[in-house]
Design a protein around this motif. Structure first.
Motif, PDB file in Angstrom:
ATOM      1  N   VAL A 197      31.624  48.003  57.665  1.00  0.00           N
ATOM      2  CA  VAL A 197      32.439  49.672  57.046  1.00  0.00           C
ATOM      3  C   VAL A 197      32.011  50.308  55.884  1.00  0.00           C
ATOM      4  O   VAL A 197      32.238  49.245  55.027  1.00  0.00           O
ATOM      5  CB  VAL A 197      34.222  49.614  56.858  1.00  0.00           C
ATOM      6  N   VAL A 198      31.406  51.232  55.808  1.00  0.00           N
ATOM      7  CA  VAL A 198      30.562  51.029  55.255  1.00  0.00           C
ATOM      8  C   VAL A 198      31.118  52.980  54.207  1.00  0.00           C
ATOM      9  O   VAL A 198      31.374  53.922  54.687  1.00  0.00           O
ATOM     10  CB  VAL A 198      29.310  52.099  55.008  1.00  0.00           C
ATOM     11  N   GLY A 199      31.486  52.030  53.074  1.00  0.00           N
ATOM     12  CA  GLY A 199      32.600  53.280  52.345  1.00  0.00           C
ATOM     13  C   GLY A 199      34.048  52.473  51.918  1.00  0.00           C
ATOM     14  O   GLY A 199      34.813  52.205  53.519  1.00  0.00           O
ATOM     15  N   MET A 220      34.387  45.146  54.375  1.00  0.00           N
ATOM     16  CA  MET A 220      33.799  46.836  53.802  1.00  0.00           C
ATOM     17  C   MET A 220      33.085  46.667  52.594  1.00  0.00           C
ATOM     18  O   MET A 220      33.524  46.177  51.358  1.00  0.00           O
ATOM     19  CB  MET A 220      35.349  47.197  53.464  1.00  0.00           C
ATOM     20  N   VAL A 221      32.250  47.852  52.668  1.00  0.00           N
ATOM     21  CA  VAL A 221      30.999  47.817  51.594  1.00  0.00           C
ATOM     22  C   VAL A 221      31.916  48.521  50.238  1.00  0.00           C
ATOM     23  O   VAL A 221      31.748  49.771  50.326  1.00  0.00           O
ATOM     24  CB  VAL A 221      29.853  48.867  51.927  1.00  0.00           C
ATOM     25  N   HIS A 272      38.928  41.274  43.516  1.00  0.00           N
ATOM     26  CA  HIS A 272      38.462  41.315  44.993  1.00  0.00           C
ATOM     27  C   HIS A 272      37.716  41.905  45.266  1.00  0.00           C
ATOM     28  O   HIS A 272      37.909  41.743  46.384  1.00  0.00           O
ATOM     29  CB  HIS A 272      39.825  41.853  45.805  1.00  0.00           C
ATOM     30  N   GLY A 273      37.030  42.486  44.373  1.00  0.00           N
ATOM     31  CA  GLY A 273      35.489  42.989  44.705  1.00  0.00           C
ATOM     32  C   GLY A 273      35.844  44.926  44.403  1.00  0.00           C
ATOM     33  O   GLY A 273      35.230  45.393  44.401  1.00  0.00           O
ATOM     34  N   ASP A 308      36.786  42.139  54.398  1.00  0.00           N
ATOM     35  CA  ASP A 308      35.767  40.869  53.570  1.00  0.00           C
ATOM     36  C   ASP A 308      35.849  42.178  52.888  1.00  0.00           C
ATOM     37  O   ASP A 308      34.820  43.124  53.182  1.00  0.00           O
ATOM     38  CB  ASP A 308      34.700  40.320  54.242  1.00  0.00           C
ATOM     39  N   VAL A 309      35.387  42.232  51.315  1.00  0.00           N
ATOM     40  CA  VAL A 309      34.494  43.274  50.280  1.00  0.00           C
ATOM     41  C   VAL A 309      33.226  42.896  50.329  1.00  0.00           C
ATOM     42  O   VAL A 309      33.753  41.560  49.558  1.00  0.00           O
ATOM     43  CB  VAL A 309      35.831  43.380  49.366  1.00  0.00           C
TER      44      VAL A 309
END
Length: 426
Positions: A197-199, A220-221, A272-273, A308-309
């Motif tokens: 998932v980009v965003g 997730m980006v 968590h990023g 996942d981040v």
């Protein structure tokens, strides 16, 4: 001479080109902003015409949103002027409930948009002092071109008219499925798949959550800093709490209180990023129009490892993606939650009021609804549905005051009034 005019009118009938004079304003867009403006104009007894490129009202909600979507804010902050939500609606209405509300709204105020009419150009004619709005429609293989002539033009196409498709090296050669979030409906078909998932805005967070709930494996980006806040704090809407505090406290102090309360509810999200911006959430919204993410469960999924981040993308290579930190991931599908943009620069021939990004130049804050020469904008102030409603009221009052003065306000309500022009030449 009479025969010549009759012949010209017959020629118009034989072609698909028409010219229509509109007594009141032309509203471009039949989303919530356009409907709100039309309803307020109706209350002022001002006739209007609403143009919509899709075949329904609120096409963004009806055709480009995922199934699980609900309003992010309590319903009292999302209702349109003159008509509250039904009392039996929940505090956060569902997508279907909101669409039903909008359809009831259009019916109550007798708003009948002209569907399938895509505006190609709109320009102000200095000679006549009028707006010329050209549309094209393609129905059953018939192309129809219409030019609307009007004194006032209301731009209600909104902030989210067109999807943003990022340019990422290798994405066009990616072997899996690639879709934009506007085409995402449910995570059901992604069960068991690795989805990138980009965003990480509200859409990115909710799509990731939905994928995790359907047993997919989302990554997730997160390329930049982001404010994530709980949707509710101690049973009260975070947004409502912020609005209440701002009545009594300075913005910087409200931001500090919100961040402390968010930490108490969500914990330290940076580990968590998810790095927070240096500017506070309300200040960032006020200055740059960037809305904080309201969490409805994604943070818990991130904490448990079900989401996942990951950092930014460097390139795609087949079914693998290389991240900026050198890590590589195997990916089955990609969802681009990369947002939307205004499409105004593509059709509005005007540069004094609107900037190149398709927003009024004073769109952030309390201004940005009125330009010169009868040009207005509604729904561009980055304040959501409540901001669009306030813009709609101001626009209707502004146009209505002129209309009443010049027409000596009729006692009975007018209907949308327009007539066909004999010639497109002025």
């Amino acid at each position: 001479m009479e025969n010549m005019f009759r012949l010209m009118d017959q020629d118009q009938d034989l072609t698909t080109n028409r010219c229509i004079w509109v007594n009141g304003p032309v509203i471009v867009g039949a989303g919530p902003s356009g409907l709100a403006t039309a309803a307020c104009l109706s209350e002022q007894n001002v006739p209007f015409v609403v143009l919509e490129r899709a075949d329904c009202i609120a096409s963004l909600w009806q055709k480009r949103t995922y199934d699980r979507l609900k309003l992010h804010l309590p319903k009292q902050f999302c209702q349109l002027p003159k008509m509250p939500f039904p009392e039996d609606f929940p505090e956060y209405p569902t997508k279907r409930q909101f669409i039903d509300y909008l359809e009831s709204y259009a019916t109550r105020f007798e708003i009948n948009p002209k569907f399938n009419e895509c505006v190609q150009t709109a320009r102000f004619d200095e000679t006549s002092g009028l707006w010329r709005v050209k549309t094209v429609s393609n129905i059953e293989s018939t192309r129809t071109e219409v030019e609307y002539i009007c004194r006032w033009l209301v731009v209600a196409t909104g902030e989210n008219a067109e999807r943003v498709m990022p340019e990422i090296e290798g994405l066009s050669e990616f072997s899996g499925e690639v879709i934009h979030a506007c085409d995402y409906k449910s995570g059901e078909k992604f069960a068991g798949k690795k989805v990138l998932v980009v965003g990480c805005g509200n859409s990115g967070m909710e799509v990731s959550l939905d994928l995790a709930n359907h047993f997919a494996k989302p990554s997730m980006v997160v390329r930049s800093s982001v404010h994530v806040m709980p949707r509710e704090i101690m049973g009260k809407s975070t947004f409502e709490l912020a609005m209440t505090l701002l009545k009594w406290l300075p913005l910087w102090l409200v931001d500090k209180l919100l961040l402390v309360l968010s930490w108490m509810v969500l914990g330290n999200i940076e580990k968590h990023g998810l790095k927070r911006p240096e500017m506070g959430p309300m200040e960032l919204k006020s200055v740059k129009g960037k809305t904080p993410v309201l969490d409805i469960g994604a943070i818990e999924k991130i904490r448990s490892g079900k989401i996942d981040v990951v950092p930014g993308i460097k390139r795609f290579n087949g079914n693998r993606v290389e991240l900026v930190n050198g890590e590589e991931l195997d990916v089955d599908s990609v969802v681009l939650a990369t947002g939307y943009r205004s499409n105004v620069p593509y059709w509005l021939q005007e540069s004094e009021f609107f900037a190149k990004n398709g927003f009024p130049k004073t769109a952030v804050g309390n201004s940005g609804w009125k330009g010169r020469t009868g040009l207005y904008a509604v729904g561009f102030t980055r304040r959501g549905l409540s901001g669009a409603s306030m813009d709609a009221v101001k626009i209707a009052q502004d146009i209505g005051s002129v209309w009443k003065l010049e027409t000596k306000q009729p006692t009975k309500r007018s209907t949308a009034s327009h007539r066909r022009c004999i010639s497109q030449q002025f």
